[in-house]
Each structure stands twice: as structure tokens, then as C-alpha cells.
Design a protein around this motif. Structure first.
Motif, PDB file in Angstrom:
ATOM      1  N   ARG A 161      -1.054 -26.188  -0.907  1.00 32.15           N
ATOM      2  CA  ARG A 161      -1.725 -27.242  -1.105  1.00 32.15           C
ATOM      3  C   ARG A 161      -2.905 -26.877  -1.823  1.00 32.15           C
ATOM      4  O   ARG A 161      -3.374 -25.654  -1.680  1.00 32.15           O
ATOM      5  N   ARG A 162      -3.561 -27.872  -2.868  1.00 38.88           N
ATOM      6  CA  ARG A 162      -4.813 -27.288  -3.160  1.00 38.88           C
ATOM      7  C   ARG A 162      -6.278 -27.436  -2.473  1.00 38.88           C
ATOM      8  O   ARG A 162      -6.137 -28.605  -1.560  1.00 38.88           O
ATOM      9  N   VAL A 163      -6.870 -26.360  -2.277  1.00 34.67           N
ATOM     10  CA  VAL A 163      -8.017 -26.655  -1.466  1.00 34.67           C
ATOM     11  C   VAL A 163      -9.254 -26.481  -2.431  1.00 34.67           C
ATOM     12  O   VAL A 163      -9.366 -25.577  -3.479  1.00 34.67           O
ATOM     13  N   PHE A 164     -10.193 -27.357  -2.436  1.00 35.43           N
ATOM     14  CA  PHE A 164     -11.260 -27.370  -2.876  1.00 35.43           C
ATOM     15  C   PHE A 164     -12.517 -26.882  -1.950  1.00 35.43           C
ATOM     16  O   PHE A 164     -13.044 -27.517  -1.091  1.00 35.43           O
ATOM     17  N   TRP A 165     -13.066 -25.572  -2.396  1.00 37.37           N
ATOM     18  CA  TRP A 165     -13.949 -25.190  -1.126  1.00 37.37           C
ATOM     19  C   TRP A 165     -15.267 -25.198  -1.585  1.00 37.37           C
ATOM     20  O   TRP A 165     -15.580 -24.620  -2.439  1.00 37.37           O
TER      21      TRP A 165
ATOM     22  N   ASP B  82      -0.751 -33.245   7.334  1.00 37.49           N
ATOM     23  CA  ASP B  82       0.006 -32.834   6.020  1.00 37.49           C
ATOM     24  C   ASP B  82      -0.656 -33.212   4.539  1.00 37.49           C
ATOM     25  O   ASP B  82       0.092 -33.799   3.737  1.00 37.49           O
ATOM     26  N   PRO B  83      -1.777 -33.017   4.485  1.00 41.20           N
ATOM     27  CA  PRO B  83      -2.416 -33.463   3.164  1.00 41.20           C
ATOM     28  C   PRO B  83      -1.904 -32.666   1.617  1.00 41.20           C
ATOM     29  O   PRO B  83      -1.550 -31.297   2.147  1.00 41.20           O
ATOM     30  N   GLU B  84      -2.028 -33.543   0.826  1.00 46.35           N
ATOM     31  CA  GLU B  84      -1.815 -32.664  -0.532  1.00 46.35           C
ATOM     32  C   GLU B  84      -3.077 -31.602  -1.041  1.00 46.35           C
ATOM     33  O   GLU B  84      -2.876 -30.516  -1.644  1.00 46.35           O
ATOM     34  N   VAL B  85      -4.013 -32.390  -0.602  1.00 47.15           N
ATOM     35  CA  VAL B  85      -5.553 -31.612  -1.226  1.00 47.15           C
ATOM     36  C   VAL B  85      -6.376 -31.555   0.269  1.00 47.15           C
ATOM     37  O   VAL B  85      -6.547 -32.665   1.044  1.00 47.15           O
ATOM     38  N   VAL B  86      -7.244 -30.639   0.280  1.00 47.77           N
ATOM     39  CA  VAL B  86      -8.101 -30.332   1.140  1.00 47.77           C
ATOM     40  C   VAL B  86      -9.500 -30.033   0.577  1.00 47.77           C
ATOM     41  O   VAL B  86      -9.587 -29.132  -0.377  1.00 47.77           O
TER      42      VAL B  86
ATOM     43  N   THR C  23      -9.684 -46.935  -4.023  1.00 46.84           N
ATOM     44  CA  THR C  23      -8.450 -47.103  -5.108  1.00 46.84           C
ATOM     45  C   THR C  23      -7.260 -47.396  -4.742  1.00 46.84           C
ATOM     46  O   THR C  23      -6.451 -47.625  -5.258  1.00 46.84           O
ATOM     47  N   GLY C  24      -7.041 -47.005  -3.406  1.00 43.12           N
ATOM     48  CA  GLY C  24      -5.665 -47.021  -3.046  1.00 43.12           C
ATOM     49  C   GLY C  24      -4.756 -45.806  -3.310  1.00 43.12           C
ATOM     50  O   GLY C  24      -3.668 -45.631  -2.908  1.00 43.12           O
ATOM     51  N   VAL C  25      -5.364 -44.923  -4.347  1.00 43.79           N
ATOM     52  CA  VAL C  25      -4.748 -43.693  -4.447  1.00 43.79           C
ATOM     53  C   VAL C  25      -4.660 -42.593  -3.689  1.00 43.79           C
ATOM     54  O   VAL C  25      -3.655 -41.971  -3.295  1.00 43.79           O
ATOM     55  N   VAL C  26      -5.848 -42.504  -2.798  1.00 44.33           N
ATOM     56  CA  VAL C  26      -5.862 -41.450  -1.794  1.00 44.33           C
ATOM     57  C   VAL C  26      -6.215 -42.152  -0.304  1.00 44.33           C
ATOM     58  O   VAL C  26      -6.816 -43.273  -0.405  1.00 44.33           O
ATOM     59  N   GLN C  27      -5.983 -41.347   0.774  1.00 42.63           N
ATOM     60  CA  GLN C  27      -6.281 -41.812   2.041  1.00 42.63           C
ATOM     61  C   GLN C  27      -7.102 -40.668   2.697  1.00 42.63           C
ATOM     62  O   GLN C  27      -6.477 -39.745   3.430  1.00 42.63           O
ATOM     63  N   PRO C  28      -8.406 -40.804   2.353  1.00 45.91           N
ATOM     64  CA  PRO C  28      -9.265 -39.441   2.797  1.00 45.91           C
ATOM     65  C   PRO C  28      -9.354 -39.562   4.532  1.00 45.91           C
ATOM     66  O   PRO C  28      -9.310 -40.673   4.864  1.00 45.91           O
ATOM     67  N   GLN C  29      -9.438 -38.289   4.983  1.00 53.39           N
ATOM     68  CA  GLN C  29      -9.656 -38.117   6.364  1.00 53.39           C
ATOM     69  C   GLN C  29     -10.960 -37.079   6.522  1.00 53.39           C
ATOM     70  O   GLN C  29     -11.039 -36.147   6.047  1.00 53.39           O
TER      71      GLN C  29
ATOM     72  N   ARG D  51     -13.100 -13.673   7.995  1.00 56.21           N
ATOM     73  CA  ARG D  51     -12.968 -14.882   8.257  1.00 56.21           C
ATOM     74  C   ARG D  51     -12.720 -16.055   7.209  1.00 56.21           C
ATOM     75  O   ARG D  51     -11.750 -17.051   7.252  1.00 56.21           O
ATOM     76  N   THR D  52     -13.383 -15.886   6.059  1.00 54.91           N
ATOM     77  CA  THR D  52     -13.261 -16.927   4.899  1.00 54.91           C
ATOM     78  C   THR D  52     -12.022 -16.905   4.336  1.00 54.91           C
ATOM     79  O   THR D  52     -11.314 -18.011   4.325  1.00 54.91           O
ATOM     80  N   GLU D  53     -11.459 -15.610   4.048  1.00 49.60           N
ATOM     81  CA  GLU D  53      -9.936 -15.589   3.609  1.00 49.60           C
ATOM     82  C   GLU D  53      -8.944 -16.169   4.682  1.00 49.60           C
ATOM     83  O   GLU D  53      -8.160 -16.897   4.062  1.00 49.60           O
ATOM     84  N   ALA D  54      -9.110 -15.828   5.830  1.00 49.14           N
ATOM     85  CA  ALA D  54      -8.237 -16.238   6.880  1.00 49.14           C
ATOM     86  C   ALA D  54      -8.158 -17.921   6.739  1.00 49.14           C
ATOM     87  O   ALA D  54      -7.239 -18.495   6.692  1.00 49.14           O
ATOM     88  N   MET D  55      -9.511 -18.524   6.551  1.00 53.93           N
ATOM     89  CA  MET D  55      -9.542 -19.964   6.700  1.00 53.93           C
ATOM     90  C   MET D  55      -8.960 -20.480   5.243  1.00 53.93           C
ATOM     91  O   MET D  55      -8.399 -21.664   5.505  1.00 53.93           O
ATOM     92  N   MET D  56      -9.291 -20.120   4.176  1.00 53.92           N
ATOM     93  CA  MET D  56      -8.617 -20.385   3.179  1.00 53.92           C
ATOM     94  C   MET D  56      -7.228 -20.334   2.823  1.00 53.92           C
ATOM     95  O   MET D  56      -6.547 -21.357   2.747  1.00 53.92           O
ATOM     96  N   ARG D  57      -6.386 -19.293   3.550  1.00 52.60           N
ATOM     97  CA  ARG D  57      -5.073 -19.103   3.460  1.00 52.60           C
ATOM     98  C   ARG D  57      -4.641 -20.124   4.370  1.00 52.60           C
ATOM     99  O   ARG D  57      -3.695 -20.662   4.341  1.00 52.60           O
ATOM    100  N   GLU D  58      -5.274 -20.439   5.571  1.00 57.81           N
ATOM    101  CA  GLU D  58      -4.836 -21.371   6.397  1.00 57.81           C
ATOM    102  C   GLU D  58      -4.799 -22.789   5.825  1.00 57.81           C
ATOM    103  O   GLU D  58      -3.803 -23.614   6.082  1.00 57.81           O
ATOM    104  N   LEU D  59      -5.914 -23.128   5.251  1.00 58.14           N
ATOM    105  CA  LEU D  59      -5.901 -24.586   4.411  1.00 58.14           C
ATOM    106  C   LEU D  59      -4.745 -24.549   3.345  1.00 58.14           C
ATOM    107  O   LEU D  59      -4.160 -25.800   3.180  1.00 58.14           O
ATOM    108  N   VAL D  60      -4.625 -23.649   2.493  1.00 54.34           N
ATOM    109  CA  VAL D  60      -3.692 -23.614   1.641  1.00 54.34           C
ATOM    110  C   VAL D  60      -2.340 -23.770   2.113  1.00 54.34           C
ATOM    111  O   VAL D  60      -1.368 -24.469   1.728  1.00 54.34           O
ATOM    112  N   GLY D  61      -1.936 -22.904   3.480  1.00 52.92           N
ATOM    113  CA  GLY D  61      -1.014 -22.810   4.138  1.00 52.92           C
ATOM    114  C   GLY D  61       0.451 -22.682   3.402  1.00 52.92           C
ATOM    115  O   GLY D  61       0.422 -22.048   1.936  1.00 52.92           O
TER     116      GLY D  61
END
Length: 134
Positions: free
Chosen positions: A83-87, A42-46, A7-13, A69-79
Motif C-alpha cells: 500500500r501507499r504510505v505518506f509519512w 485493509d486500507p489502500e493508503v496510510v 466527497t464519498g471517495v475515501v473513508q478516512p479512519q 524502528r522507523t524502517e520497521a514501522m514503514m515496512r509494517e505500514l506498506v505491508g
């Protein structure tokens, strides 16, 4: 990822480690890896899925540790950039002993996601569960 990239809208990694989870950071340290990759990309969404390997070794004595561990990981991803995180929770398992672990891991992830701003829990188990499951 390939479809959205077209789509050119996102650049997934895409980044995956077979047999990894949150319970065994000596095998693979997801929080450390996430910290490094988030600083680099530096993604906008994970979008993050984890849990089936944790469900493989699940027992109820792991509940408090897994929640931490789950909470720490979620907080790391949000930063700090919030950023938005879809877990994405673990999907349905065919083997009943694994399914028991999946349901426990998913419940913790769902509960913790409700307390971490920026995290949306995606219930893959409910999405893929149907009457055809043994």
C-alpha cells in the motif's frame, strides 16, 4: 478527514495516541497496533505522522535505534499488499532544544523513506517553516 469523507471517495479512519512515539513501545506499541488495524481495515493508503514526542527525548545515541524502528514501522505500514504510505515528518518546534530533536528525527525519517518502496516522505517542517519562527 472530515472534508475528504464528504466527497464519498475515501473513508478516512483517524487514530491517535497522545504522547506516543516509536522510541517507547512500552508506553504505546505502534507497530503492534498498526499490524492489528491494517488487518482489520485493509486500507489502500496510510498517512502516518510521528516524531515530535521522539524529538522531545532525542539524543544522538538514539540514531541507530530510531532508524531501525522507523524502517520497521514503514515496512509494517506498506505491508505485503504494497500500500501507499505518506509519512509526514514532525513540524517546526518553537523551543530550540525540541527543534534540534525534530530536525534529527525528520532527517532519519526522510533518509529511511527513500529506501522503503511505497513510502513518500512529506516534509511538514519545510512546509510550515517561515521567517516568523522565533
Amino acid at each position: 478527514g472530515e472534508l475528504t469523507a464528504k466527497t464519498g471517495v475515501v473513508q478516512p479512519q483517524y487514530d491517535s495516541r497522545v504522547s506516543s512515539g516509536l522510541l517507547n513501545p512500552s508506553f504505546y506499541n505502534w507497530p503492534k497496533h498498526a499490524e492489528e488495524q491494517l488487518a482489520l481495515l485493509d486500507p489502500e493508503v496510510v498517512v502516518f505522522i510521528i516524531g515530535t514526542n521522539d524529538a522531545n527525548v532525542w539524543n544522538d545515541r538514539l540514531t541507530a535505534d530510531y532508524r531501525t524502528r522507523t524502517e520497521a514501522m514503514m515496512r509494517e505500514l506498506v505491508g505485503t499488499k504494497h500500500r501507499r504510505v505518506f509519512w509526514v515528518g514532525a513540524p517546526v518546534a518553537r523551543a530550540q532544544d525540541l527543534e534540534t530533536g525534530v530536525l534529527a528525527v525528520d532527517a532519519i525519517q526522510r533518509d529511511v523513506a527513500a529506501t522503503v518502496p511505497g513510502v513518500t516522505y512529506v516534509d511538514a517542517h519545510s512546509i510550515f517553516d517561515d521567517d516568523n519562527r522565533p
